[in-house]
Motif scaffolding. Structure first.
Motif, PDB file in Angstrom:
ATOM      1  N   LEU A   1      40.200  50.954  46.912  1.00 45.99           N
ATOM      2  CA  LEU A   1      40.292  50.099  45.733  1.00 45.99           C
ATOM      3  C   LEU A   1      41.707  49.529  45.619  1.00 45.99           C
ATOM      4  O   LEU A   1      42.670  50.150  46.063  1.00 45.99           O
ATOM      5  CB  LEU A   1      39.974  50.903  44.475  1.00 45.99           C
ATOM      6  CG  LEU A   1      38.548  51.417  44.339  1.00 45.99           C
ATOM      7  CD1 LEU A   1      38.414  52.317  43.112  1.00 45.99           C
ATOM      8  CD2 LEU A   1      37.572  50.255  44.255  1.00 45.99           C
ATOM      9  N   PRO A   2      41.830  48.354  45.003  1.00 38.58           N
ATOM     10  CA  PRO A   2      43.174  47.857  44.716  1.00 38.58           C
ATOM     11  C   PRO A   2      43.894  48.866  43.824  1.00 38.58           C
ATOM     12  O   PRO A   2      43.261  49.582  43.039  1.00 38.58           O
ATOM     13  CB  PRO A   2      42.933  46.551  43.956  1.00 38.58           C
ATOM     14  CG  PRO A   2      41.508  46.205  44.172  1.00 38.58           C
ATOM     15  CD  PRO A   2      40.795  47.470  44.499  1.00 38.58           C
ATOM     16  N   SER A   3      45.217  48.913  43.946  1.00 45.82           N
ATOM     17  CA  SER A   3      45.956  49.877  43.134  1.00 45.82           C
ATOM     18  C   SER A   3      47.262  49.278  42.653  1.00 45.82           C
ATOM     19  O   SER A   3      47.760  48.308  43.211  1.00 45.82           O
ATOM     20  CB  SER A   3      46.230  51.157  43.930  1.00 45.82           C
ATOM     21  OG  SER A   3      47.074  50.875  45.025  1.00 45.82           O
ATOM     22  N   VAL A   4      47.771  49.873  41.593  1.00 43.88           N
ATOM     23  CA  VAL A   4      49.083  49.513  41.055  1.00 43.88           C
ATOM     24  C   VAL A   4      49.864  50.793  40.831  1.00 43.88           C
ATOM     25  O   VAL A   4      49.295  51.880  40.705  1.00 43.88           O
ATOM     26  CB  VAL A   4      49.000  48.700  39.737  1.00 43.88           C
ATOM     27  CG1 VAL A   4      48.275  47.383  39.953  1.00 43.88           C
ATOM     28  CG2 VAL A   4      48.336  49.500  38.640  1.00 43.88           C
TER      29      VAL A   4
ATOM     30  N   THR B   1      56.848  48.301  40.580  1.00 44.71           N
ATOM     31  CA  THR B   1      56.064  49.087  39.626  1.00 44.71           C
ATOM     32  C   THR B   1      55.821  48.276  38.358  1.00 44.71           C
ATOM     33  O   THR B   1      56.497  47.285  38.097  1.00 44.71           O
ATOM     34  CB  THR B   1      56.788  50.391  39.233  1.00 44.71           C
ATOM     35  OG1 THR B   1      57.970  50.071  38.493  1.00 44.71           O
ATOM     36  CG2 THR B   1      57.120  51.230  40.454  1.00 44.71           C
ATOM     37  N   PHE B   2      54.854  48.720  37.593  1.00 37.26           N
ATOM     38  CA  PHE B   2      54.596  48.151  36.274  1.00 37.26           C
ATOM     39  C   PHE B   2      55.374  48.984  35.259  1.00 37.26           C
ATOM     40  O   PHE B   2      55.351  50.214  35.313  1.00 37.26           O
ATOM     41  CB  PHE B   2      53.101  48.196  35.950  1.00 37.26           C
ATOM     42  CG  PHE B   2      52.306  47.092  36.601  1.00 37.26           C
ATOM     43  CD1 PHE B   2      51.788  46.060  35.838  1.00 37.26           C
ATOM     44  CD2 PHE B   2      52.074  47.083  37.965  1.00 37.26           C
ATOM     45  CE1 PHE B   2      51.063  45.033  36.427  1.00 37.26           C
ATOM     46  CE2 PHE B   2      51.354  46.073  38.569  1.00 37.26           C
ATOM     47  CZ  PHE B   2      50.847  45.046  37.796  1.00 37.26           C
TER      48      PHE B   2
ATOM     49  N   ASP C   1      48.357  54.328  41.461  1.00 38.68           N
ATOM     50  CA  ASP C   1      48.936  55.142  42.532  1.00 38.68           C
ATOM     51  C   ASP C   1      49.220  56.548  42.016  1.00 38.68           C
ATOM     52  O   ASP C   1      49.744  56.724  40.924  1.00 38.68           O
ATOM     53  CB  ASP C   1      50.229  54.510  43.056  1.00 38.68           C
ATOM     54  CG  ASP C   1      49.965  53.291  43.926  1.00 38.68           C
ATOM     55  OD1 ASP C   1      48.805  53.092  44.336  1.00 38.68           O
ATOM     56  OD2 ASP C   1      50.924  52.547  44.194  1.00 38.68           O
ATOM     57  N   GLY C   2      48.843  57.532  42.810  1.00 43.18           N
ATOM     58  CA  GLY C   2      49.076  58.926  42.448  1.00 43.18           C
ATOM     59  C   GLY C   2      48.047  59.493  41.488  1.00 43.18           C
ATOM     60  O   GLY C   2      48.170  60.627  41.043  1.00 43.18           O
TER      61      GLY C   2
ATOM     62  N   VAL D   1      39.377  56.533  38.852  1.00 39.42           N
ATOM     63  CA  VAL D   1      39.046  55.122  39.028  1.00 39.42           C
ATOM     64  C   VAL D   1      38.981  54.479  37.648  1.00 39.42           C
ATOM     65  O   VAL D   1      38.442  55.064  36.710  1.00 39.42           O
ATOM     66  CB  VAL D   1      37.698  54.957  39.771  1.00 39.42           C
ATOM     67  CG1 VAL D   1      37.266  53.507  39.828  1.00 39.42           C
ATOM     68  CG2 VAL D   1      37.786  55.563  41.166  1.00 39.42           C
ATOM     69  N   TYR D   2      39.546  53.286  37.529  1.00 36.02           N
ATOM     70  CA  TYR D   2      39.538  52.543  36.271  1.00 36.02           C
ATOM     71  C   TYR D   2      38.770  51.241  36.451  1.00 36.02           C
ATOM     72  O   TYR D   2      38.732  50.680  37.542  1.00 36.02           O
ATOM     73  CB  TYR D   2      40.971  52.222  35.819  1.00 36.02           C
ATOM     74  CG  TYR D   2      41.748  53.439  35.416  1.00 36.02           C
ATOM     75  CD1 TYR D   2      41.837  53.820  34.079  1.00 36.02           C
ATOM     76  CD2 TYR D   2      42.390  54.223  36.365  1.00 36.02           C
ATOM     77  CE1 TYR D   2      42.550  54.944  33.703  1.00 36.02           C
ATOM     78  CE2 TYR D   2      43.107  55.352  36.003  1.00 36.02           C
ATOM     79  CZ  TYR D   2      43.178  55.713  34.670  1.00 36.02           C
ATOM     80  OH  TYR D   2      43.879  56.835  34.296  1.00 36.02           O
TER      81      TYR D   2
END
Length: 181
Positions: free
Chosen positions: A66-69, A86-87, A125-126, A130-131
């Motif tokens: 999945l895409p991740s941030v 990072t966000f 990340d980490g 799943v969202y």
């Protein structure tokens, strides 16, 4: 006996045409950057988002990724401007009717969320959870306030700006029950 070498003139003409073409393209790009920088930035952002969305789809379908941030520090503009990939949890968005908002500049990994639509699944990340994107709100970049996102659904939100536009995108995320990688 005839020579098998091409006449020198022809090579010069072809290279001249190629050179003039490249100069013309370069001149057009320079003119665009000088006279219409927002249009150039917008076109760049749209192309980059299209490619990013396609890469996300391929990675999800072929690698089951999945895409991740990556979430980083809490703070304000100075933390956001570090541009470390990072966000940043934005203190300025704290409001009782708004989920915690994590932001990143579009050119600092924030643009990953530009192609995402409702129903998109992602990961942080980490975090094995799943969202799902459950809500999307668009606001102007200038003169917008936290009141413009009151009621945004989700446990948390991600935000970035569009390239070359006076527009921001906020996405609300909720954990998907029973889904963890």
């Amino acid at each position: 006996m005839r020579s098998t070498r091409r006449p020198r003139r022809r090579r010069i003409r072809v290279s001249t045409v190629i050179g003039i073409t490249l100069l013309g393209v370069g001149g057009a790009l320079a003119a665009g950057v000088l006279f219409a920088p927002q249009a150039v930035e917008r076109a760049y952002g749209e192309a980059k988002s299209t490619v990013s969305g396609a890469v996300d789809t391929i990675r999800e379908e072929t690698l089951d990724e999945l895409p991740s941030v990556n979430l980083g520090a809490t703070g304000g503009m100075s933390e956001l401007d570090r541009c470390d990939g990072t966000f940043t949890e934005m203190s300025s968005y704290e409001h009782g009717d708004v989920p915690p908002v994590w932001a990143a500049h579009n050119n600092c990994a924030g643009d990953v969320l530009l192609p995402w639509e409702s129903g998109q699944w992602i990961q942080l990340d980490g975090d094995d959870q799943v969202y799902e994107v459950v809500d999307i709100v668009y606001t102007p970049k200038t003169w917008a306030t936290v009141d413009d996102i009151v009621g945004l659904d989700g446990e948390l939100a991600l935000q970035t700006c569009f390239y070359g536009e006076d527009r921001m995108k906020f996405i609300g995320l909720e954990p998907v029950e029973g889904e963890a990688s």
